[in-house]
Motif scaffolding. Structure first.
Motif, PDB file in Angstrom:
ATOM      1  N   ASN A 225       0.900  -1.243  -0.050  1.00  0.00           N
ATOM      2  CA  ASN A 225       0.074   0.040  -0.026  1.00  0.00           C
ATOM      3  C   ASN A 225       1.017   1.308   0.047  1.00  0.00           C
TER       4      ASN A 225
ATOM      5  N   THR B  18      -3.678  10.801  -3.361  1.00  0.00           N
ATOM      6  CA  THR B  18      -3.141   9.413  -4.168  1.00  0.00           C
ATOM      7  C   THR B  18      -2.821   9.984  -5.699  1.00  0.00           C
TER       8      THR B  18
ATOM      9  N   ASP C  81      -8.401   6.949   6.815  1.00  0.00           N
ATOM     10  CA  ASP C  81      -9.033   5.921   6.507  1.00  0.00           C
ATOM     11  C   ASP C  81      -7.829   4.771   6.485  1.00  0.00           C
TER      12      ASP C  81
ATOM     13  N   LYS D  73      -8.147   1.674   6.079  1.00  0.00           N
ATOM     14  CA  LYS D  73      -8.102   0.523   4.872  1.00  0.00           C
ATOM     15  C   LYS D  73      -6.922   1.029   3.835  1.00  0.00           C
ATOM     16  N   THR D  74      -7.210   2.130   3.272  1.00  0.00           N
ATOM     17  CA  THR D  74      -6.531   2.708   2.101  1.00  0.00           C
ATOM     18  C   THR D  74      -5.338   3.523   2.517  1.00  0.00           C
ATOM     19  N   GLN D  75      -5.175   3.949   3.701  1.00  0.00           N
ATOM     20  CA  GLN D  75      -3.985   5.014   3.853  1.00  0.00           C
ATOM     21  C   GLN D  75      -3.204   4.324   5.076  1.00  0.00           C
TER      22      GLN D  75
END
Lengths: 319, 348, 544
Positions: free
Chosen positions: A197, B348, C366, C368-370
């Motif tokens: 990630n 992002t 967040d 999950k994403t970060q």
């Protein structure tokens, strides 16, 4: 615990390798002879080294892939040849120059991909053309021959206790070093973090850009290593040395369990995939089947291994 | 910074604070310039290229040579058109070259065995459809990343071709006279007209039909596309089918052009096709692109390959130029994305 | 009274440990405009998403025009006549406005697009929202946020819906644009359409809706046709306000909690109050000092002090600029103007990595994403930011790492089988604890926590709250960004409220009440404390 073992791509590969070995030894009585097993390794040293570089790039995520390694290998091969033949440098110095050049070509990929935020697939497609064409231009379209046989004997043709030099002293140590680096160093941790990630990794203080650039440099370096092995073995530097190897390297990396989306995969998996491919290739050869069949088999195994993953882990052994 | 309590910041802006909108305005201006460059890059490069080769070689700017270029790149053009659909939906196919080789073997063998040309053509189209759907099935229904799936099928197609070839070259002739490079309609090479018709049809499909809109929508934002009721799987499978049919057609042209089918026939096409699409400016990340852009990219590469030879430059340099152009084209794309992301304040 | 277009009975919906909706009954009549209100996390958006087919209710029934209605997908809901504009909308940025307007329901004959007809209708449609027709050819991704929002509203309007759901439609619109929207809504209701708003804007309530429905903790707690702000605030907050409480921020010079210094809210605007607070509090050294921070169209002229050993709260509704402010302090987003000081020295934000080495740690919004490295183990996730503490040569000393991880697992009471467990095998709350431990292992001076307990079960949430308290007690400066009122009430020593990128109030000690915080966050502070917030009010005018 059991399901963990079943889930691991490596256990599936080991089972497949055993099945393949049994099948091959039934097909040909020569298969299990030690000489045969050694040649089996020798032929896979080059593609193995390339696959190790490729798997690093894939682990780093962000759509990481290096289509240019074949061309980088060709270009490094020409650099190696020019240094050794035209400038008459010692094989070892020439090898170092080739490795540095290879890492440099990889770094160019890495810089373009990270600094300009470009898709790796396309950047390395561009440099694939660029490097292979440069290799041809530098070599003037012909092979560079005239290697001093003695000097290159160690790298390319020597064997220790029957094990070829390139396997014992290059492929295996490289695999071991990479396994160590990925599992036991801060850099390796960073690679998995970035591949898993990249936003989270950046917020946790991981140097995402630097890590990814390094991965492409490593990939370029391994391509150059492949070039040095091949050139020393064949005693000439081909400007087409690496043609087609990129697809094989990617296939072995993915077959070894590296997820194309990054963050998942082990070096040991790549090595096992290499062994499987080598066994199949060798067995088919002994059975008198042409080498192109091996490519097809590789493709089929790749797709089947992906199917198994797509359909959930419980049926891993079906493959 | 201990401003007096009642000072209103909006009436007396602090002197050291720059105009807050200037950075954003600069970005907006930069973005529009970059988009402009993006639009003009390919036409400009094409014109420069044509002028350059015209100066360098007297044989370049002749009807005969342009006819050659058109005939020699017709098969490439057909595949590139189909691949454009896939790439707009953020997919890729690296198996096209050997698919052409494999089908080419059937075509050549069929003609050598004196089968009816209609039958051969239909076989080629059918085989193309099967191979295309096979790729589509793997990526769409079985959710294998398209790069991995088509790497695998590419290896399989190559091996099937090798097995069929079985150490015997098959000499090929055109399926129909009109599918050969010799055929002319009103002085134009028929195959070039065929390519133009295919591009026009696909262009109209992409820009004027519900199907075309769905293709762009999936490439732009697949999740949002599903929310508007687009059948994503069906649209993607159809694209693989279209690509497959075009590969079947291209295989007929290819075998006639080369005249012989060998063990590794077609393999050289794969990367050239992808390059044409990408150089033309269709984004590999999906959502953007058109077959007309692909045509531009294709013409650029075809002219380059031809002109370099005529100009006496060793053809070894071909790859350098193609590589540089690919990097240039995607580099500008990357800058556009980078600047617009900065504008959106996105992490992002 | 007309018959209901859409009626919901006893709708319940659960996400993991969170009961998002708990027996909600609700109806919209034809030609009626309903505003749904409530704090962040009260269940408003979830309810709308049940109507829109995004979520399926666990229990309860929906009826649409008297027929049972069970949408299994957003597409089905749209086909049935329920049209929704989400707060975080999905659209096609590469495609033109026209294509966005008609995606999924193009005018076509056997697949052939009738572009002229769509362009004509599209032009009309945009005209209704006072957008220029030439916008049709522009790419969606190139439009401003407000324009995008209006196009999506136009898209929803064009769907010939019977029910139109708008989730915070005006939060990024100017007054003129909002007015335009209300006019269109009036036209639609005149045609019998039922319209449902989610909103936080009290100033627009009367213009916007006929009936107001308040949700709290997943329950429908009140329904009124009276747009009385205090009454609604009381319902949203959950307890009746003391007679004078609503005015306390402005009128009563508050006695302030003994540990927060002396603040005179009435006499000085918020910026100055921080100054006086820090000046008098000698043991609360200011670790982070932000002055005049601005980022175009995101936040404007923010002053912020975060003292050591204190929990400084930052409250604001979605889009208020809280997270962006944190990211700018880290250096992940830019800063157009303003200065940042860290531990008394000027500090130029230069990205998370540099921030961590300086002692600024950020827990992202967040998980999950970060936050999570999903393919890695608990230990690897925990130690990733502190690797320098167990390596000097680049080779990891795994023994040291294990003991570091074990120490933190123990200290934070993380429920896991240990170091090698996959991070995804943990519950959300324990994942969050790992992320918190990740930051703590770097021994930060300043901890920025962005929604630290979002989506976490009650028990773990309480534990995390205790942890945060303990960290502050150790002398760490904590900046707590939260949209959960109870969290701030419980934890924060000082609460700043952000509204549309502007700091609207600074509350401390006893001033921190639900209604005061809500007032600040909804920008409705202006009339309550009009004397003291002249500056910030005019700024708000400038932004909106």
């Amino acid at each position: 615990m059991i399901s963990g073992i079943l889930k691991d791509r490596r256990s599936a590969l080991i089972v497949l390798i055993i099945i393949a070995i049994v099948a091959m030894s039934l097909i040909s009585p020569y298969f299990l002879q030690i000489n045969n097993l050694l040649t089996l390794l020798q032929y896979s040293a080059v593609v193995g080294v390339l696959a190790l570089g490729q798997v690093m790039v894939i682990l780093g995520g962000g759509g990481g892939i290096d289509l240019s390694i074949g061309s980088t290998m060709s270009l490094s091969s020409v650099v190696f040849g020019l240094a050794a033949v035209n400038y008459g440098l010692s094989p070892w110095i020439a090898a170092v120059i080739a490795l540095v050049a290879g890492a440099g070509f990889g770094t160019i990929n890495g810089l373009l991909i990270t600094m300009l935020n470009l898709p790796p697939l396309i950047v390395t497609l561009g440099t694939m053309y660029l490097y292979s064409s440069l290799a041809q231009v530098l070599a003037g379209g012909v092979d560079i021959t005239g290697f001093d046989r003695e000097g290159f004997r160690t790298i390319g043709q020597m064997s220790v206790a029957g094990v070829p030099f390139q396997v014992l002293c290059i492929l295996l140590p490289l695999g071991a070093v990479m396994a160590f680096v990925t599992r036991r160093t801060a850099f390796g941790r960073n690679v998995y973090a970035v591949g898993s990630n990249d936003v989270a990794a950046r917020l946790a203080g991981v140097p995402v850009t630097r890590t990814r650039i390094s991965l492409y440099a490593i990939s370029g370096g391994t391509a150059a290593l492949g070039a040095v092995i091949t050139a020393s073995w064949l005693l000439n530097a081909k400007s087409t040395a690496g043609v087609g190897l990129e697809l094989q390297a990617i296939t072995i990396a993915v077959l070894g369990g590296a997820a194309i989306t990054g963050g998942i995969g082990r070096i040991s998996g790549t090595l096992l995939a290499l062994v499987l491919v080598a066994v199949l290739n060798n067995g088919l050869q002994l059975a008198g089947v042409g080498s192109t069949y091996q490519i097809g088999l590789l493709g089929a195994v790749l797709i089947i291994s992906m199917l198994v993953r797509a359909r959930g882990q419980s049926k891993t052994l079906v493959a | 910074m201990s401003a007096p309590a009642m000072t209103s910041p909006s009436t007396t802006p602090s002197p050291e604070a720059p105009d807050p909108s200037s950075a954003a305005q600069r970005d907006a201006r930069l973005l529009s310039i970059l988009r402009w460059i993006q639009q003009l890059l390919m036409p400009v490069l094409l014109v420069v290229e044509v002028i350059l080769f015209t100066v360098l070689s007297p044989h370049f700017m002749t009807a005969q040579n342009w006819t050659n270029i058109a005939i020699n790149s017709a098969d490439l053009a057909l595949i590139a058109a189909g691949l454009t659909l896939i790439v707009i939906m953020a997919g890729i196919d690296v198996s096209t070259g050997f698919a052409v080789g494999l089908i080419g073997w059937f075509v050549a063998t069929g003609m050598a065995d004196q089968r009816s040309p209609i039958l051969v053509l239909l076989t080629a189209l059918l085989a193309g459809a099967v191979l295309g759907l096979f790729n589509g099935l793997l990526t769409v229904r079985l959710a294998i990343p398209s790069i991995v799936a088509t790497l695998g099928t590419s290896a399989i197609f190559q091996t099937l071709l090798f097995a069929l070839w079985n150490s015997t070259d098959v000499f090929a002739r055109p399926v129909f006279p009109w599918l050969s490079g010799q055929s002319r309609i009103a002085g134009f090479p028929t195959v070039a007209l065929l390519v133009i018709v295919v591009y026009l049809i696909l262009h109209v499909v992409l820009s004027r039909t519900v199907y075309g809109r769905s293709v762009y929508a999936i490439g732009s934002n697949a999740e949002a596309a599903a929310l508007t009721g687009i059948k994503i799987g069906r649209v993607r499978l159809t694209a693989y089918l279209i690509l497959g049919l075009l590969i079947g057609l291209a295989a007929c042209l290819y075998s006639a052009r080369i005249g012989v089918v060998q063990a590794s026939s077609g393999g050289e096409l794969t990367m050239l096709v992808i390059s044409s699409v990408v150089v033309g400016g269709t984004s590999i990340l999906g959502g953007e692109g058109s077959v007309l852009r692909t045509l531009g990219g294709l013409v650029f590469i075809a002219v380059l390959r031809n002109g370099v030879v005529l100009a006496g430059v060793p053809s070894l340099w071909n790859g350098v130029m193609i590589g540089v152009v690919i990097l240039l084209a995607v580099g500008i794309n990357g800058l556009v994305v980078r600047v617009s992301r900065r504008q959106r304040r996105s992490l992002t | 009274m007309t018959q209901p277009v859409l009626e919901a009975k006893d709708i319940s919906k659960r996400f993991g440990a969170t009961q998002a909706l708990d027996g909600v009954s609700f109806r919209i009549d034809a030609s009626e405009r309903v505003a749904v209100m409530g704090e962040n996390g009260a269940g408003k958006s979830t309810l709308m998403k049940v109507f829109a087919g995004v979520h399926q209710a666990d229990s309860g029934t929906l009826t649409l025009k008297g027929e049972p209605f069970t949408p299994n997908s957003p597409y089905e809901a749209i086909l049935s006549g329920i049209s929704t504009v989400y707060q975080e909308p999905a659209f096609f940025s590469h495609l033109s406005v026209l294509e966005n307007l008609y995606m999924g329901r193009q005018r076509s004959t056997i697949g052939w697009l009738n572009t002229p007809a769509m362009r004509r209708e599209g032009q009309e449609l945009l005209g209704r929202l006072a957008l220029p027709g030439k916008l049709l050819r522009r790419l969606m991704g190139e439009l401003s946020l407000a324009e995008q929002q209006l196009v999506l509203i136009a898209r929803a309007v064009a769907a010939d819906a019977q029910v139109l759901i708008l989730d915070e439609p005006t939060s990024i619109l100017t007054d003129t644009e909002s007015e335009r929207l209300f006019t269109v809504v009036d036209e639609l209701t005149a045609d019998g359409v039922g319209v449902c708003f989610i909103t936080h804007r009290f100033d627009e309530l009367e213009r916007m809706a006929d009936r107001y429905v308040v949700l709290r903790d997943g329950k429908l707690v009140g329904e009124t046709t009276d747009a009385d702000r205090d009454g609604l605030l009381a319902m949203m907050g959950g307890r009746e306000l003391a007679p004078n409480a609503a005015m306390s921020t402005s009128v009563t010079p508050d006695r302030v909690g003994a540990d927060s210094g002396t603040v005179d809210q009435a006499a000085s605007p918020s910026q100055a109050s921080i100054g006086s607070q820090t000046a008098t509090a000698d043991h609360d050294q200011v670790v982070l000092r932000v002055r005049g921070a601005s980022l175009e169209s995101t936040f404007d002229d923010i002053d912020l002090d975060v003292p050591a050993g204190r929990i400084t709260g930052l409250y604001g509704l979605v889009g208020a600029g809280r997270t962006e402010l944190a990211l700018s302090i880290l250096g992940e987003l830019g800063l157009d103007a303003g200065t940042v000081e860290f531990q008394g020295k000027p500090y130029t934000p230069a990205g998370s990595r540099a921030a961590l080495t300086r002692g600024i740690a950020y827990l992202p919004e967040d998980r999950k994403t970060q936050g999570l490295l999903r393919h890695m183990t608990v230990g690897e996730n925990l130690s990733v930011a502190a690797m320098s503490s167990f390596t000097s040569t680049g080779v990891l000393e795994l023994g040291k790492e294990r003991s570091l991880v074990a120490r933190w697992i123990d200290r934070m009471k993380i429920k896991t089988t240990g170091h090698n467990a996959a991070i995804t095998s943990l519950s959300g709350g324990n994942q969050q604890k790992v992320l918190l431990a990740r930051l703590m292992a770097t021994q930060p001076k300043l901890l920025i926590l962005d929604e630290p307990t979002r989506g976490i079960d009650v028990a773990t949430k309480a534990e995390i709250h205790r942890d945060i308290h303990a960290l502050a007690a150790q002398g760490i400066a904590v900046l707590l960004i939260s949209s959960e009122m109870s969290e701030l009430l419980e934890l924060a020593d000082v609460v700043h409220t952000l509204h549309e990128g502007t700091m609207t109030s600074t509350l401390s000690g006893a001033q921190i009440t639900e209604s005061a915080v809500l007032r600040g966050a909804t920008g409705s502070l202006a009339d309550a404390v009009s004397t003291s917030t002249v500056g910030s009010e005019s700024e708000m005018g400038a932004i909106s």
